[in-house]
Scaffold this motif. Structure first.
Motif, PDB file in Angstrom:
ATOM      1  N   ASP A  49       0.815  -1.211   0.000  1.00  0.00           N
ATOM      2  CA  ASP A  49       0.000   0.000   0.000  1.00  0.00           C
ATOM      3  C   ASP A  49       0.848   1.260   0.000  1.00  0.00           C
ATOM      4  O   ASP A  49       1.973   1.292   0.520  1.00  0.00           O
ATOM      5  CB  ASP A  49      -0.906   0.026   1.235  1.00  0.00           C
ATOM      6  N   SER A  50       0.282   2.309  -0.591  1.00  0.00           N
ATOM      7  CA  SER A  50       0.904   3.628  -0.578  1.00  0.00           C
ATOM      8  C   SER A  50      -0.193   4.642  -0.876  1.00  0.00           C
ATOM      9  O   SER A  50      -1.393   4.325  -0.776  1.00  0.00           O
ATOM     10  CB  SER A  50       2.040   3.704  -1.603  1.00  0.00           C
ATOM     11  N   SER A  51       0.196   5.862  -1.233  1.00  0.00           N
ATOM     12  CA  SER A  51      -0.799   6.886  -1.562  1.00  0.00           C
ATOM     13  C   SER A  51      -0.148   7.965  -2.417  1.00  0.00           C
ATOM     14  O   SER A  51       1.076   8.068  -2.507  1.00  0.00           O
ATOM     15  CB  SER A  51      -1.398   7.505  -0.299  1.00  0.00           C
ATOM     16  N   TRP A  52      -0.980   8.769  -3.037  1.00  0.00           N
ATOM     17  CA  TRP A  52      -0.554   9.934  -3.811  1.00  0.00           C
ATOM     18  C   TRP A  52      -1.449  11.103  -3.416  1.00  0.00           C
ATOM     19  O   TRP A  52      -2.677  10.943  -3.324  1.00  0.00           O
ATOM     20  CB  TRP A  52      -0.684   9.669  -5.308  1.00  0.00           C
ATOM     21  N   THR A  53      -0.853  12.260  -3.200  1.00  0.00           N
ATOM     22  CA  THR A  53      -1.617  13.432  -2.778  1.00  0.00           C
ATOM     23  C   THR A  53      -1.310  14.609  -3.685  1.00  0.00           C
ATOM     24  O   THR A  53      -0.150  14.861  -4.031  1.00  0.00           O
ATOM     25  CB  THR A  53      -1.265  13.811  -1.327  1.00  0.00           C
ATOM     26  N   ARG A  54      -2.346  15.302  -4.066  1.00  0.00           N
ATOM     27  CA  ARG A  54      -2.226  16.554  -4.802  1.00  0.00           C
ATOM     28  C   ARG A  54      -3.286  17.508  -4.254  1.00  0.00           C
ATOM     29  O   ARG A  54      -4.477  17.281  -4.438  1.00  0.00           O
ATOM     30  CB  ARG A  54      -2.416  16.333  -6.307  1.00  0.00           C
ATOM     31  N   THR A  76      -6.305  12.966  -1.927  1.00  0.00           N
ATOM     32  CA  THR A  76      -5.396  11.864  -1.631  1.00  0.00           C
ATOM     33  C   THR A  76      -5.976  10.586  -2.223  1.00  0.00           C
ATOM     34  O   THR A  76      -7.143  10.247  -1.965  1.00  0.00           O
ATOM     35  CB  THR A  76      -5.182  11.691  -0.120  1.00  0.00           C
ATOM     36  N   VAL A  77      -5.183   9.895  -3.018  1.00  0.00           N
ATOM     37  CA  VAL A  77      -5.612   8.664  -3.675  1.00  0.00           C
ATOM     38  C   VAL A  77      -4.854   7.492  -3.058  1.00  0.00           C
ATOM     39  O   VAL A  77      -3.623   7.411  -3.179  1.00  0.00           O
ATOM     40  CB  VAL A  77      -5.338   8.715  -5.193  1.00  0.00           C
ATOM     41  N   PRO A  78      -5.539   6.563  -2.374  1.00  0.00           N
ATOM     42  CA  PRO A  78      -4.866   5.362  -1.875  1.00  0.00           C
ATOM     43  C   PRO A  78      -4.384   4.504  -3.048  1.00  0.00           C
ATOM     44  O   PRO A  78      -5.116   4.291  -4.020  1.00  0.00           O
ATOM     45  CB  PRO A  78      -5.949   4.636  -1.073  1.00  0.00           C
ATOM     46  N   LEU A  79      -3.148   4.007  -2.953  1.00  0.00           N
ATOM     47  CA  LEU A  79      -2.566   3.176  -3.997  1.00  0.00           C
ATOM     48  C   LEU A  79      -2.294   1.777  -3.464  1.00  0.00           C
ATOM     49  O   LEU A  79      -1.884   1.613  -2.318  1.00  0.00           O
ATOM     50  CB  LEU A  79      -1.239   3.775  -4.493  1.00  0.00           C
TER      51      LEU A  79
END
Length: 835
Positions: free
Chosen positions: A201-206, A210-213
């Motif tokens: 698991d990870s995530s991306w934020t802008r 925030t989008v869980p990956l």
């Protein structure tokens, strides 16, 4: 026509009469670990409005137990493909209880048992029309609705779908997982995966988003999963599309799961993208392989907007998603990832696919005429993907990058969660560019074939101002560049001048100062075959390795290959260029293409006497370069694979290869004999009669994995023995328990070694079986059989006879046979022209 083969006309009528409001799909896969259990429970509740008293739901399941319409139980009227619905009201709720069948062909809900640990994995694959293998639905892209999935599965399994989990109820041995409703999407991009998947698991934020990956694969592959690299590309892509599309990622989470026995490279299910696990590299991989994976990740991500957010009305406009995704995948790779040479691979790998497809008699416009689902299935081809992407690159050159992206942004805002046609897109692009694109669309999107461009001298050799002209066959408007390359003080061929011109007619004068290499379509801005003028060919044959720019070098390799395929360049001349310059080609994408094309030339384009000689000479080139290549480099790995391919046709190095595998001789410094490479070398030995069942079984004990078992099957079928070929032939045609991967292995082994002396006897049986293959197998499996077993004869007489006698055969089947005939005819034509 089978009721399973939906037509454009009937689905358009259904969409006009029915508006879907929601689906609730309940799947029970608790029996999945019992391999003797063929099916799973499937309950669909669909709410819809109707202006008709009757319609149908699509379902390719095992049985339908009950149908309820607006609370009342009705008689089940099910023909194996359609469930008839009658006495409908304006607003309706229909509940269908049925049993779906687990798939072994990669269509629908695929079930896989991992031989490494005995664990069971499930995943779905639907495009273009296999959601109906899992649940009852209106199976067409323009009937979008929100979906709520509920999956009952064994406790401890990872269960994922398009949306995040809303509730999870766990008992001792099972769990019931309900997912949040999706936004409106088409049936073919819904998805479920379940099993003991390994997850990172990870995530991306802008900004505020925030989008869980998540990245997932089988547990036994977890040691090979380079999740950090995959996640880095994912974050880079999300940033690129956020910046350029100005439409926030709309699908909540972003899971990517690598699955076994997959029929595609990947599939753009929103929130749950599925990939072939061939992208989880078990051993060494070249930079070109990593670049290809990054490109695929970004291609599927582009679909989150082009295809998922805005979807084509019907499969005629399949290009509205695939061409854009192909273009965006290469663009994003080149601009935001470490693979800045992505356009080099595109020019050689993807466009070669398009050029080949576009020269077949079955070629079609990018905007195709797709009358039914069988035609749609076969249109996932080089035209829809690579030609379309190439044409979009030309469009960007024509209208300008900012106008192109602003048109895309308007397109998303105007049609979010809806369906569109070509006109909707052109309207937005015309508004932002100020250009009327109707003529451009007619020239590029609604015609077939391609131009061939040649730079010729006119009078006044070398004079500036009229000394050259661009000659174009099949004229189209092109905005392109001509690169002038000359030798610098170090002896390298470098760009000295680039001239941009608009080509609009069959002959266009251009003002040029002649240089040793004059490269049409420099920077690869348009879609056309390019011929190298005689003066440039001579330069290339002496100095190809001196061209510094990899894209220019790639365009030269491409031009040489297209000239060879068209019978204008003697195939032996191409082989001499490959033998001289491939060993020093530093770009692994270009090197892979060059070695693959050289091997194809030996097998297909040479006369018999030349073919026998060149088999040995090409193997010696591969073997020698394998030992001289830089230790541990991607180039060394490419040459190792090329050696295995060449050794399947010539046994002069069989003792050396066996010594490598036995460990009685050292391998080249830095070369890792990983399982995949070892199997390739064992298959070469098997195909030439130097490895038997005992040796292959022993190798399986070293690699008793899914990949190992598939490779062993291929090697067993490759042995040059009449009984073996009979077994492989019979298994391919009649063994319906073979998975899609195992069928490919059986076909590949049957064809290995090009032993016409052993397999020519099956030619007549092939043509006799065609109609039964098509009617009795799923289209995915039938396609593999029709293409893979097509006989490589020395004439087209037998195939012509079949085509004449089967004029009323299904159009999709005839298309495949016609295409294989054309490939054979090209082989024969090129051979006849070789001096």
């Amino acid at each position: 026509m089978s009721t399973a083969n939906l037509t454009r006309a009937e689905t358009a009528a259904r969409a006009a009469a029915v508006t879907v409001r929601s689906y609730r799909v309940e799947l029970d896969v608790t029996s999945a670990t019992d391999q003797s259990e063929p099916g799973f429970g499937s309950v669909t509740t669909v709410e819809f409005d109707a202006t008709t008293g009757e319609t149908w739901l699509d379902f390719l399941g095992g049985t339908v137990e009950s149908v309820t319409v607006n609370g009342a139980s009705v008689d089940v009227r099910y023909d194996g493909a359609r469930i008839a619905l009658r006495r409908l009201a304006e607003s309706n709720t229909v509940v269908v209880r049925g049993t779906g069948r687990y798939s072994r062909s990669g269509e629908g809900l695929h079930r896989f048992r991992d031989p490494a640990d005995g664990r069971t994995y499930l995943y779905t694959q639907y495009e273009p029309s296999d959601a109906r293998r899992v649940f009852a639905c209106f199976e067409q892209p323009n009937m979008k609705a929100p979906f709520t999935f509920v999956v009952t599965a064994p406790a401890g399994w990872e269960v994922i779908s398009n949306q995040s989990v809303a509730t999870r109820d766990v008992t001792d041995d099972r769990q019931v997982v309900e997912f949040a409703p999706t936004l409106p999407i088409s049936t073919y991009i819904t998805a479920v995966a379940a099993g003991p998947y390994h997850r990172v698991d990870s995530s991306w934020t802008r900004g505020d988003l925030t989008v869980p990956l998540g990245v997932l694969c089988r547990a036994s592959l977890a040691p090979h999963l380079d999740a950090d690299t995959i996640l880095e590309v994912t974050r880079q892509g999300l940033g690129f599309f956020a910046d350029n599309f100005e439409f926030p990622y709309p699908w909540g989470k972003y899971d990517q799961v690598f699955v076994p026995e997959y029929n595609l490279g990947a599939m753009e299910n929103p929130g749950l993208v599925t990939f072939t696990e061939a992208y989880v590299f078990r051993g060494a991989a070249t930079d070109a392989q990593y670049e290809a994976r990054a490109n695929t990740i970004l291609h599927e991500m582009a679909h989150m907007w082009f295809g998922d957010l805005v979807t084509m009305q019907w499969w005629d406009d399949l290009w509205l998603k695939e061409s854009f995704a192909d273009y965006m995948g290469a663009l994003a790779s080149a601009e935001v990832t470490e693979w800045t040479d992505a356009w080099v691979a595109f020019a050689n790998r993807r466009k070669a696919w398009a050029y080949s497809q576009d020269q077949l008699p079955t070629t079609h416009p990018i905007v195709a005429d797709i009358v039914d689902l069988e035609a749609a299935k076969l249109n996932f081809d080089g035209i829809t993907y690579a030609k379309g992407a190439s044409v979009l690159k030309q469009l960007v050159a024509y209208v300008g990058r900012e106008a192109f992206f602003e048109g895309a942004r308007r397109y998303f805002r105007a049609h979010a969660y809806g369906n569109t046609t070509l006109d909707d897109l052109l309207r937005e692009l015309s508004a932002t560019s100020g250009r009327d694109l109707d003529a451009w669309a007619q020239a590029w999107l609604q015609t077939t074939g391609m131009s061939t461009l040649t730079l010729e001298r006119t009078r006044g050799k070398g004079r500036k101002g009229g000394g050259h002209q661009v000659v174009q066959t099949d004229p189209r408007p092109h905005t392109l560049s001509i690169g002038l390359y000359d030798f610098d003080d170090a002896g390298s061929l470098v760009l000295t001048e680039r001239i941009t011109v608009d080509i609009t007619s069959a002959r266009t004068p251009v003002e040029l100062n002649e240089t040793p290499l004059m490269l049409l379509n420099d920077d690869d801005q348009t879609y056309a075959k390019v011929r190298l003028g005689g003066f440039s060919v001579r330069t290339v044959e002496e100095s190809l390795d001196r061209i510094v720019d990899p894209l220019a070098r790639g365009l030269v390799w491409s031009a040489l290959w297209n000239s060879t395929r068209d019978g204008e360049l003697d195939p032996r001349r191409y082989l001499e260029v490959a033998r001289r310059f491939a060993p020093t080609e530093p770009n692994t994408a270009l090197l892979t293409a060059a070695t693959t094309n050289a091997a194809f030339t030996v097998g297909h384009y040479l006369r018999k006497s030349d073919r026998i000689r060149w088999r040995g000479e090409w193997l010696e080139t591969c073997w020698a370069t394998l030992w001289s290549a830089e230790a541990g480099s991607g180039s060394q790995l490419v040459w190792a694979r090329a050696t295995a391919s060449a050794a399947a046709l010539d046994d002069s190095r069989s003792a050396d290869i066996r010594a490598l595998l036995d460990g009685t001789a050292p391998a080249p410094d830095g070369l890792a004999l990983d399982p995949d490479l070892r199997w390739s070398l064992w298959t070469a030995l098997a195909a030439t009669g130097h490895a038997g069942e005992a040796e292959l079984d022993a190798e399986l004990t070293r690699d008793d994995t899914a990949s190992g078992r598939t490779a062993r099957l291929r090697a067993l079928a490759a042995r040059p023995d009449e009984a073996v070929k009979a077994w492989a032939w019979e298994s391919a045609l009649t063994d319906t328990t073979l998975t899609n991967d195992h069928l490919d292995a059986m076909i590949g082994g049957f064809r290995a070694g090009e032993r016409r002396d052993l397999i020519a006897r099956y030619d007549s049986a092939y043509f006799a079986a065609l109609t039964n293959i098509w009617s009795g197998r799923s289209i995915e499996i039938a396609r593999r059989l029709v293409v893979g077993l097509f006989p490589a004869k020395d004439s087209t007489e037998a195939v012509d006879k079949w085509l004449d006698a089967n004029e009323k055969a299904p159009a999709a089947l005839r298309r495949l046979v016609v295409e294989q005939r054309d490939h054979l005819e090209r082989d024969l034509r090129v051979r006849s022209r070789a001096r």
